[in-house]
Scaffold this motif. Structure first.
Motif, PDB file in Angstrom:
ATOM      1  N   GLU A  97       0.845  -1.195   0.000  1.00  0.00           N
ATOM      2  CA  GLU A  97       0.000   0.000   0.000  1.00  0.00           C
ATOM      3  C   GLU A  97       0.880   1.244   0.000  1.00  0.00           C
ATOM      4  OE1 GLU A  97      -3.101   0.398  -0.376  1.00  0.00           O
ATOM      5  OE2 GLU A  97      -4.071  -1.506   0.085  1.00  0.00           O
ATOM      6  N   CYS A  98       0.373   2.294  -0.648  1.00  0.00           N
ATOM      7  CA  CYS A  98       1.155   3.518  -0.816  1.00  0.00           C
ATOM      8  C   CYS A  98       0.844   4.533   0.277  1.00  0.00           C
ATOM      9  CB  CYS A  98       0.828   4.106  -2.172  1.00  0.00           C
ATOM     10  SG  CYS A  98      -0.948   4.280  -2.379  1.00  0.00           S
ATOM     11  N   HIS A  99       0.157   4.106   1.329  1.00  0.00           N
ATOM     12  CA  HIS A  99      -0.225   5.024   2.399  1.00  0.00           C
ATOM     13  C   HIS A  99      -0.503   4.194   3.652  1.00  0.00           C
ATOM     14  CE1 HIS A  99      -3.910   3.316   0.803  1.00  0.00           C
ATOM     15  NE2 HIS A  99      -4.416   3.497   2.006  1.00  0.00           N
ATOM     16  N   ASN A 127       4.352   9.966  -0.427  1.00  0.00           N
ATOM     17  CA  ASN A 127       3.334   9.948  -1.478  1.00  0.00           C
ATOM     18  C   ASN A 127       2.475  11.192  -1.254  1.00  0.00           C
ATOM     19  OD1 ASN A 127       1.033   9.453  -3.025  1.00  0.00           O
ATOM     20  ND2 ASN A 127       0.775   7.354  -2.331  1.00  0.00           N
ATOM     21  N   VAL A 129      -0.435  11.732  -2.657  1.00  0.00           N
ATOM     22  CA  VAL A 129      -1.834  11.518  -3.029  1.00  0.00           C
ATOM     23  C   VAL A 129      -2.603  10.739  -1.954  1.00  0.00           C
ATOM     24  CG1 VAL A 129      -3.388  10.765  -4.850  1.00  0.00           C
ATOM     25  CG2 VAL A 129      -1.114  11.566  -5.449  1.00  0.00           C
ATOM     26  N   CYS A 130      -2.387   9.436  -1.887  1.00  0.00           N
ATOM     27  CA  CYS A 130      -3.228   8.600  -1.021  1.00  0.00           C
ATOM     28  C   CYS A 130      -3.214   8.972   0.466  1.00  0.00           C
ATOM     29  CB  CYS A 130      -2.854   7.131  -1.169  1.00  0.00           C
ATOM     30  SG  CYS A 130      -2.954   6.579  -2.865  1.00  0.00           S
ATOM     31  N   GLU A 133      -5.963  11.093   1.891  1.00  0.00           N
ATOM     32  CA  GLU A 133      -7.346  10.599   1.955  1.00  0.00           C
ATOM     33  C   GLU A 133      -7.672   9.871   3.260  1.00  0.00           C
ATOM     34  OE1 GLU A 133      -9.848  10.966   0.022  1.00  0.00           O
ATOM     35  OE2 GLU A 133      -9.214  11.224  -2.056  1.00  0.00           O
ATOM     36  N   PHE A 134      -6.652   9.311   3.900  1.00  0.00           N
ATOM     37  CA  PHE A 134      -6.915   8.379   4.996  1.00  0.00           C
ATOM     38  C   PHE A 134      -6.534   8.951   6.352  1.00  0.00           C
ATOM     39  CE2 PHE A 134      -6.778   5.901   1.190  1.00  0.00           C
ATOM     40  CZ  PHE A 134      -7.770   4.946   1.374  1.00  0.00           C
ATOM     41  N   LEU A 159      -5.276  18.270  -2.816  1.00  0.00           N
ATOM     42  CA  LEU A 159      -5.885  17.504  -1.727  1.00  0.00           C
ATOM     43  C   LEU A 159      -4.910  17.434  -0.549  1.00  0.00           C
ATOM     44  CD1 LEU A 159      -8.608  16.012  -1.730  1.00  0.00           C
ATOM     45  CD2 LEU A 159      -7.382  13.923  -2.278  1.00  0.00           C
TER      46      LEU A 159
ATOM     47  N   MET B   1      -4.219   8.034  -9.361  1.00  0.00           N
ATOM     48  CA  MET B   1      -3.135   7.336  -8.674  1.00  0.00           C
ATOM     49  C   MET B   1      -3.615   6.701  -7.362  1.00  0.00           C
ATOM     50  SD  MET B   1       0.458   9.010  -7.765  1.00  0.00           S
ATOM     51  CE  MET B   1       1.497   8.357  -6.493  1.00  0.00           C
ATOM     52  N   HIS B   2      -4.549   7.392  -6.666  1.00  0.00           N
ATOM     53  CA  HIS B   2      -5.046   6.774  -5.429  1.00  0.00           C
ATOM     54  C   HIS B   2      -6.331   6.005  -5.670  1.00  0.00           C
ATOM     55  CE1 HIS B   2      -7.351  10.315  -5.810  1.00  0.00           C
ATOM     56  NE2 HIS B   2      -7.663  10.493  -4.557  1.00  0.00           N
ATOM     57  N   LEU B   4      -6.731   3.005  -6.689  1.00  0.00           N
ATOM     58  CA  LEU B   4      -6.709   1.624  -6.205  1.00  0.00           C
ATOM     59  C   LEU B   4      -7.198   1.563  -4.752  1.00  0.00           C
ATOM     60  CD1 LEU B   4      -6.045  -1.379  -6.284  1.00  0.00           C
ATOM     61  CD2 LEU B   4      -3.652  -0.820  -5.856  1.00  0.00           C
ATOM     62  N   SER B   5      -6.643   2.425  -3.890  1.00  0.00           N
ATOM     63  CA  SER B   5      -7.087   2.396  -2.488  1.00  0.00           C
ATOM     64  C   SER B   5      -8.554   2.792  -2.385  1.00  0.00           C
ATOM     65  CB  SER B   5      -6.243   3.307  -1.601  1.00  0.00           C
ATOM     66  OG  SER B   5      -5.374   4.094  -2.330  1.00  0.00           O
ATOM     67  N   LEU B   6      -8.966   3.760  -3.209  1.00  0.00           N
ATOM     68  CA  LEU B   6     -10.355   4.197  -3.126  1.00  0.00           C
ATOM     69  C   LEU B   6     -11.322   3.128  -3.647  1.00  0.00           C
ATOM     70  CD1 LEU B   6     -10.115   7.958  -4.157  1.00  0.00           C
ATOM     71  CD2 LEU B   6     -10.062   6.941  -1.885  1.00  0.00           C
ATOM     72  N   LEU B  33     -13.074  17.802  -6.133  1.00  0.00           N
ATOM     73  CA  LEU B  33     -11.917  18.091  -5.270  1.00  0.00           C
ATOM     74  C   LEU B  33     -11.224  16.821  -4.776  1.00  0.00           C
ATOM     75  CD1 LEU B  33     -13.392  21.076  -3.236  1.00  0.00           C
ATOM     76  CD2 LEU B  33     -11.635  21.184  -5.003  1.00  0.00           C
ATOM     77  N   ARG B  34     -11.844  15.656  -4.997  1.00  0.00           N
ATOM     78  CA  ARG B  34     -11.204  14.416  -4.573  1.00  0.00           C
ATOM     79  C   ARG B  34     -10.157  13.959  -5.588  1.00  0.00           C
ATOM     80  NH1 ARG B  34     -13.974  12.883   0.231  1.00  0.00           N
ATOM     81  NH2 ARG B  34     -12.309  11.366   0.531  1.00  0.00           N
ATOM     82  N   GLN B  35     -10.081  14.660  -6.708  1.00  0.00           N
ATOM     83  CA  GLN B  35      -9.064  14.352  -7.720  1.00  0.00           C
ATOM     84  C   GLN B  35      -9.077  12.888  -8.141  1.00  0.00           C
ATOM     85  OE1 GLN B  35      -5.422  16.227  -5.733  1.00  0.00           O
ATOM     86  NE2 GLN B  35      -5.173  16.697  -7.906  1.00  0.00           N
TER      87      GLN B  35
END
Lengths: 227, 118
Positions: A97-99, A127, A129-130, A133-134, A159, B1-2, B4-6, B33-35
């Motif tokens: 995982e990248c995050h 990273n 990006v990810c 989000e978390f 973001l 890019m994210h 996959l996790s999403l 905005l979540r890109q």
């Protein structure tokens, strides 16, 4: 075949947020403040932490949770500085995982020794990006962006830049050697996240590191106050 | 890019609500905005849903634009095409996001279990 529409209306990250709240409750119980530190790979998160820990945080007892896809290179660097470091590798998943997510952090909680620290710094996987989000149960999010990365990064990764309460601009000692427009970077940060706190530092020379140290102490002192 | 996790997060949510029933469609709402690149999300969803009741399900994405308004002046709300959170009318930075941060699983279409009349 009969089909039924099931109304869900749920944030897809709710499950993560629920676990993040559980982490938060555990941190609160032990009076531990938590910083989620993020950046692109190579921006200098670990070097910055080394610079901070070399002269300590006064009365504040720090601990570090190192998130990496693989290996313990960063944790090894920090463990020399007499700071408890827990390594968390994310490579159990789909190619790594990248995050870090809330559940990964939760699995590491028992080994963190929360009762012996006041401030937990979670060094997220490099990273832009990810990790934005978390939530993982942090009080506050900070990021390091270095002047070797380009002034346009806030506009490309809004973001991340918007989710942080502090943007540390690292490697400013390199500015004389680069065609870098620092004012443009600061302008772009301000456009994406108006009013966000910024610091100019060089983890290598130590310039400005004191400001980041003071910021960490301040976070530790407002323990238990949700961001 | 994210994505996959999403897509994994979407799958988890859908599976929880599917309760073992076969899923044909997963409807989601994604704010600008979540890109998120929705085509990429669909691609990854197809992969992560394999060997689950969501395998083969269609991911239906409603995209919501980023709408903001200025709290410093009376400028009418506008749509962001760049992530610049500053009022073009007065230059103010107290810009409130009205929409565009959504990342919701709205609904799922499930096949009724055999013998169960709905």
């Amino acid at each position: 075949m009969h089909q039924t529409k099931v109304r869900v209306a749920e944030d897809a990250l709710d499950a993560n947020t629920t676990i993040a709240h559980a982490n938060r409750a555990d941190f609160d119980r032990e009076s531990v403040s938590v910083v989620n530190l993020m950046s692109a790979p190579g921006a200098g998160k670990t070097t910055l932490l080394e610079a901070v820990f070399r002269s300590g945080l006064g009365d504040v007892r720090p601990g570090v949770l190192e998130g990496d896809v693989q290996g313990s290179l960063d944790a090894d660097r920090l463990s020399h500085l007499h700071v408890p470091v827990t390594q968390l590798n994310t490579d159990g998943g789909f190619g790594g995982e990248c995050h870090l997510d809330a559940n990964m952090v939760r699995t590491a909680l028992p080994s963190l020794g929360l009762e012996q620290i006041d401030l937990l710094i979670i060094e997220n996987v490099g990273n832009l990006v990810c990790p934005a989000e978390f939530r993982v149960g942090e009080d506050t999010k900070a990021m390091v962006c270095s002047v070797t990365e380009g002034e346009d990064k806030p506009l490309k990764y809004p973001l991340m830049f918007r989710t942080c309460d502090l943007v540390v601009v690292n490697k400013v000692d390199l500015l004389p050697h680069l065609d870098y427009d620092l004012d443009a970077l600061l302008r772009n940060i301000e456009s994406v996240n108006p009013g966000v706190e910024t610091m100019l530092i060089s983890a290598r020379t130590g310039e400005g590191v004191e400001a980041f140290r003071n910021w960490l102490v301040h976070v530790a002192e407002r323990e238990g106050v949700p961001a | 890019m994210h994505e996959l996790s999403l897509s994994s997060a979407i799958l988890e949510t859908a599976l929880r609500h599917a309760d073992g029933r076969k899923v044909n469609t997963v409807e989601i709402t994604v704010g600008a905005l979540r890109q998120v690149v929705t085509s990429s999300l669909e691609f990854y969803f197809e992969i992560v849903s394999r060997d689950t009741v969501c395998e083969g399900a269609r991911l239906e994405c409603n995209e919501i634009e980023a709408r903001v308004k200025c709290n410093d002046c009376d400028a009418p709300p506008w749509t962001l095409d760049q992530p610049i959170f500053r009022c073009p009318a007065c230059g103010g930075s107290d810009v409130e996001v009205l929409s565009g941060t959504e990342f919701l699983v709205e609904s799922i279409d499930v096949e009724d279990k055999e013998g169960v009349v709905s």
